[in-house]
Write a protein that holds these residues in place. Sequence first.
Motif, mmCIF file in Angstrom:
data_model
loop_
_atom_site.group_PDB
_atom_site.id
_atom_site.type_symbol
_atom_site.label_atom_id
_atom_site.label_comp_id
_atom_site.label_asym_id
_atom_site.label_seq_id
_atom_site.Cartn_x
_atom_site.Cartn_y
_atom_site.Cartn_z
ATOM 1 N N GLY A 1 44.274 25.802 37.983
ATOM 2 C CA GLY A 1 44.668 26.932 38.684
ATOM 3 C C GLY A 1 43.797 28.125 38.671
ATOM 4 O O GLY A 1 42.726 28.149 38.050
ATOM 5 N N GLN A 2 44.490 29.344 38.920
ATOM 6 C CA GLN A 2 43.596 30.729 38.868
ATOM 7 C C GLN A 2 43.841 31.326 37.620
ATOM 8 O O GLN A 2 45.042 31.225 37.311
ATOM 9 N N ASN A 3 42.634 31.689 37.027
ATOM 10 C CA ASN A 3 42.673 32.346 35.570
ATOM 11 C C ASN A 3 41.812 33.469 35.571
ATOM 12 O O ASN A 3 40.628 33.425 36.334
ATOM 13 N N ASN A 4 42.472 34.648 35.123
ATOM 14 C CA ASN A 4 41.555 36.022 35.041
ATOM 15 C C ASN A 4 40.865 35.765 33.589
ATOM 16 O O ASN A 4 41.549 35.514 32.489
ATOM 17 N N VAL A 5 39.567 35.899 33.699
ATOM 18 C CA VAL A 5 38.809 35.734 32.550
ATOM 19 C C VAL A 5 37.873 36.934 32.270
ATOM 20 O O VAL A 5 37.631 37.761 33.546
ATOM 21 N N THR A 6 37.461 37.232 30.974
ATOM 22 C CA THR A 6 36.627 38.246 30.649
ATOM 23 C C THR A 6 35.109 37.521 30.590
ATOM 24 O O THR A 6 34.926 36.329 29.744
ATOM 25 N N ILE A 7 34.067 38.324 31.025
ATOM 26 C CA ILE A 7 32.886 37.958 30.640
ATOM 27 C C ILE A 7 32.203 38.697 29.502
ATOM 28 O O ILE A 7 32.278 40.002 29.467
#
Length: 306
Positions: A91-97
Amino acid sequence: MMIHLKRNWPAKLLSLLAAIVMWFFIMRDQNPVMEVTYTVPVQVQNLNSGYIVEDAPDTVRVVLTGPRDTIISMKSDNLRAYIDASGVKPGQNNVTIGFTPPAGMNLVEVKPDNITINVDEYAERKVPVEIVPIGKFSDDIALKSVTIVPKEVTVSGRKQQVNTVSKVVMKVNVAGQTKNFSAVSTLEAWDIAGNVLDVHINPNQGQVQYELNLLRKNKAVPITVPTIGTVPEGYEVKATSATPTQLTVTGREELIDTITDIQTEPVDISGATETIQGTYNLVLPSGINSNTSTVRVKVEIQKKAT
């Protein structure tokens, strides 16, 4: 000695501090701190082997600060940003670069530093390769055989896309082809409606070999005249001939290629003492046709020289 050191110590301390400050400003002028921006590739790390991410950014911009000599000596090709995908789910995931600056450098910012990625389950399966002809053979051409390499390929990628694959196709332009030929083409994965799907295909190219036959091939061959029986003693057959001397026959390529001549019906020379002439039928093998059905035949018979 200690007495001399203790004399005027405030002034001496101020002189030392002034020297340090002056050294700092001198070194700063000679090797100033600079700000630089790089475009760096992004790597996805720690991704579950059963997942796939295909919409992560290829690159991001990073802003760094550091001494000029450090920046000059740094190899920017070695810089990498990363996404820690150890905690993502389908699904959709918010991630940090993330980005770890090299020694001597400080990170100012990453642009963008947070993104939303879509994660799907990974799948792969074997699918046979099919030919999709572009155009068509003429009515004179028959397909003898077709060989595809490879016969099947592996499609992989997002599970939903992979499961939608109906077939893997190779487009081949056959229009105007009259002889054996081969072709190389990029493979495509189609759903049941013929839409091209975004999946990986391994290998992604195929090769096909066509063997063709002409349904109607023309060939000019000589006409021969067979005889039966024998002439009386003291006579001989000097020559046999037909008019015309050759004719054009038509038939399937594999049959035509075996034809070396066409015979007339046999001429009976039993007891003949003079030349025989007449119109005789041609004997055409099964599957062979000609616009000519009869020819004039001449069998020259003469006395043997004594």
